[in-house]
Design a protein around this motif. Structure first.
Motif, PDB file in Angstrom:
ATOM      1  N   TYR A   1      -1.049  13.363  -2.355  1.00 31.49           N
ATOM      2  CA  TYR A   1      -1.489  11.980  -2.166  1.00 31.49           C
ATOM      3  C   TYR A   1      -0.718  11.317  -1.032  1.00 31.49           C
TER       4      TYR A   1
ATOM      5  N   SER B   1      -5.214   0.712  -2.952  1.00 25.41           N
ATOM      6  CA  SER B   1      -5.652  -0.528  -3.601  1.00 25.41           C
ATOM      7  C   SER B   1      -6.675  -0.245  -4.691  1.00 25.41           C
ATOM      8  N   ARG B   2      -7.578   0.682  -4.411  1.00 30.33           N
ATOM      9  CA  ARG B   2      -8.583   1.038  -5.418  1.00 30.33           C
ATOM     10  C   ARG B   2      -7.960   1.827  -6.558  1.00 30.33           C
TER      11      ARG B   2
ATOM     12  N   ARG C   1      -8.324   5.091  -2.083  1.00 28.24           N
ATOM     13  CA  ARG C   1      -7.325   4.278  -1.403  1.00 28.24           C
ATOM     14  C   ARG C   1      -6.347   3.690  -2.420  1.00 28.24           C
TER      15      ARG C   1
ATOM     16  N   ARG D   1       1.031   4.012  -2.867  1.00 28.26           N
ATOM     17  CA  ARG D   1       0.806   5.413  -2.542  1.00 28.26           C
ATOM     18  C   ARG D   1       1.968   6.268  -3.042  1.00 28.26           C
TER      19      ARG D   1
ATOM     20  N   ASP E   1      -5.834  12.143  -0.292  1.00 24.07           N
ATOM     21  CA  ASP E   1      -6.231  11.387  -1.473  1.00 24.07           C
ATOM     22  C   ASP E   1      -7.714  11.035  -1.379  1.00 24.07           C
TER      23      ASP E   1
ATOM     24  N   ALA F   1       0.838  -1.202   0.000  1.00 25.64           N
ATOM     25  CA  ALA F   1       0.000   0.000   0.000  1.00 25.64           C
ATOM     26  C   ALA F   1       0.871   1.250   0.000  1.00 25.64           C
TER      27      ALA F   1
END
Length: 684
Positions: A376, A386-387, A384, A100, A381, A96
């Protein structure tokens, strides 16, 4: 690209002196930031930028990527190892954070590049771009570009996403390294540095084994088709890049020297190695392993010296630190800008234009850093990680599919010659018979055997020669793309390309020695070997950048090659270049279309005329006489059929204009020589 970590990571202690920290915090001084790492990033990204802008002196600027890999290995290992030892490591959290950090600027670059490609690229180039979009989004563009590498590969400077290969290598490293590090720390908790150094050693040994493309275990496998290109194999593939990552990783556990003067020495010597690689090496260097070794060792020395004061000022000054901070965005933005600008101009950037593009790259990078990256990463942001990753994969897969056909409807002139706007149709009009290195065609029962020799600039006549002379002549073709056929000179190559050239050369020699050859036809891309020749005997490079010296040297070497042959020898001059791209790209913008220079063509003809005075057995077919009549050079016929398949290879339509002249010369010269077969009396 080496990445900067989030500044929100706690800086608590861990057994063994490691701390879960951001990229700058020194283990024993949590309040001290290693801004010298940003300075090292600045050196790396500016080296790459100046190399791509063709700035004089930066011939080895490509090693900036090696420096990034070393930095990345150091930083990622430091954080992952600290979290593992503290018992708080999570794969989900790790990925993650990587998403990011990487994806916002990366997806922004892909989005803008897709828009620019739609507006500028010709259909066949857009089709290639579509493949690279999907590969980059899924983190496998290094594999795509590796598999595409080769003589007939699209030029690197029409691939706007070529630089994403290094990001794919990074992602593949992230997939493997945390798990491997967990295993190694469990097995070797106190001696972890040794298996890490073993990985570095193994990777470097793999480079040494594979770099010349001659790894014998693969010589008889299907994989050899790709593996044989040794330089491309070690350049693009992650196992060979593990050396740099492991060099950086080992620094986490190597004890640092205590005397401050040693730190000063490490920085100075490390920077000397890095700058030496940047200014001395070049992309044509014969040993990729040493191209990797110098910058990797230099970067490791600089990273290991965390207490350098005076020498470190070179890296810790505010401009260097700021460029290092925006280095990821700068790396992403600069290459598409260069490619799209040169594509629109249909030429390389002039010095003033290069300066402008370089400055624009810095401005775009700064904007992307402050508007995209920083917000971000700071948590502002709206989606997320992952999305965001899932949305990017879906959207860029759709974009890749939409562009996969090249979108020929964007080209206003495609109705006049549909083969120009469709890659499959363009391939169908090639002038080549598509023989692999050598083959025979025409009337195989005819006693009139014609040896056809050369690179792809003789191969693009083979279909037309078969059509016009196939009933009368038995053609024996020995051709190898990008390979010069001479007595003492050969193409400067390595690995698979060397074998490829040697196979065609040796086959031509066998046919000549077997006898029965009544004439020889040889064609080359004569100006294309300025810096590609070497002596056959010892491999010493022969650089002849001046065509006034290059052409006589090549002609003289060919005369020496055929010194024992007593039949006619017909040389084919190279076809005039054309800016075919001007007819293929969309017309959304009013773009220039420069007229290709014919200076080299004129110089070759003059060199041959002087050569022919002392070599009466040679004759010349000049393609320009048919392709460039009194009204000027043309790229298409009256029906709109293209004479070319790219800027310098003829289509079957162009070859049909020149091939009758070749057949006529053969008939005339053979008639004059009473068609007496000869053979070569000297061996290569």
């Amino acid at each position: 690209m080496a990445l900067r970590e989030d500044k929100t990571v706690p800086s608590t202690g861990a057994q063994g002196g490691l701390r879960s920290s951001d990229a700058y915090v020194v283990a024993d001084k949590p309040d001290y930031r290693r801004t010298d790492i940003d300075g090292l990033r600045a050196v790396a990204v500016l080296a790459v930028l100046f190399f791509h802008l063709r700035v004089s002196g930066f011939s080895g600027g490509f090693v900036g990527v090696d420096i990034f890999f070393v930095i990345s290995g150091f930083l990622i290992t430091r954080i992952v190892a600290a979290d593992i030892e503290a018992g708080r490591f999570s794969f989900a959290r790790f990925y993650a954070r990587r998403a990011r950090r990487l994806l916002p600027a990366f997806f922004t670059t892909l989005t803008v590049s897709c828009a620019a490609a739609f507006l500028l690229l010709a259909p066949q180039h857009l089709e290639g771009f579509a493949n690279s979009v999907a590969a980059a989004a899924f983190g496998v563009s290094n594999i795509l570009f590796w598999r595409e590498s080769g003589y007939f590969d699209l030029a690197a400077r029409v691939k706007p996403l070529l630089h994403t290969w290094s990001l794919s290598v990074e992602w593949q490293f992230y997939l493997v390294w945390p798990l491997l590090l967990s295993v190694l720390l469990a097995l070797f908790p106190r001696r972890i540095v040794w298996p890490v150094l073993a990985i570095a050693t193994l990777s470097f040994c793999l480079i040494l084994v594979f770099q010349d493309g001659s790894f014998w275990l693969l010589s008889r496998t299907r994989a050899s088709e790709w593996i044989a290109g040794g330089r491309a194999t070690v350049f693009y593939n992650t196992p060979f890049r593990a050396f740099e990552f492991a060099c950086g990783a080992a620094l986490v556990w190597l004890p640092r020297p205590r005397p401050a003067i040693v730190h000063e020495f490490l920085v100075l010597f490390g920077l000397a190695l890095i700058l030496g690689a940047i200014f001395v090496l070049d992309s044509g260097s014969r040993a990729p392993a040493w191209n990797v070794l110098l910058p990797a060792v230099g970067a490791s020395m600089v990273l290991h010296a965390d207490r350098s004061r005076w020498a470190g000022l070179v890296l810790r000054n505010p401009p260097a630190v700021y460029i290092g901070r925006i280095s990821y965005s700068l790396y992403l933005a600069h290459w598409p800008l260069i490619v799209f600008c040169e594509y629109g101009l249909v030429r390389a950037l002039l010095p003033t234009e290069a300066i402008l593009v370089g400055l624009t790259s810095l401005v775009v990078a700064a904007l992307m850093f402050h508007v995209v990256e920083q917000p971000y990463r700071a948590g502002r942001d709206f989606i997320r990680p992952s999305r965001l990753a899932l949305a990017g994969l879906v959207l860029f897969s759709i974009a890749s599919y939409a562009m996969s056909g090249g979108m020929p409807w964007r080209v206003q002139s495609f109705a006049a010659g549909t083969e120009l706007a469709d890659s499959a149709a363009l391939k169908a009009i090639t002038g080549s018979l598509d023989c692999q290195d050598f083959c025979e065609f025409g009337n195989l029962q005819s006693p009139r055997k014609i040896l056809v020799v050369g690179d792809s600039h003789v191969d693009h006549y083979t279909r037309a020669l078969g059509e016009l002379g196939g009933q009368e002549f038995h053609f024996l073709l020995a051709q190898a793309g990008n390979c010069f056929f001479g007595a003492d000179l050969q193409t400067r190559t390595s690995g698979a390309v060397t074998r490829h050239c040697r196979a065609a050369n040796d086959q031509a020699a066998r046919w000549l020695e077997a006898g029965g050859i009544v004439a020889i036809v040889q064609g080359q891309r004569w100006p294309g070997y300025r810096n590609l020749l070497e002596q056959k005997a010892d491999g010493v490079p022969v650089d002849l950048p001046d065509p006034a010296k290059l052409f006589p040297a090549m002609l003289g070497d060919i005369a020496k090659l055929y010194a024992g042959f007593r039949g006619p020898i017909i040389l084919i001059g190279h076809a005039p270049n054309t800016n075919l791209i001007c007819a293929l790209r969309p017309a959304y913008f009013s773009l220039p279309c420069p007229i290709p220079s014919r200076v080299e063509h004129v110089m070759f003809k003059a060199a041959f005329d002087e050569f022919a005075v002392t070599h009466p057995g040679f004759d010349l077919v000049d393609p320009a006489e048919n392709l460039c009549p009194a009204t000027g050079c043309h790229a298409t016929d009256r029906e709109g059929h293209s004479y070319y398949v790219d800027d310098h290879h003829l289509s079957i339509f162009g070859a049909r204009l020149v091939a009758p002249k070749i057949i006529q010369k053969l008939e005339t010269d053979l008639s004059a020589a009473s068609a007496q077969p000869s053979s070569l009396s000297t061996r290569r």
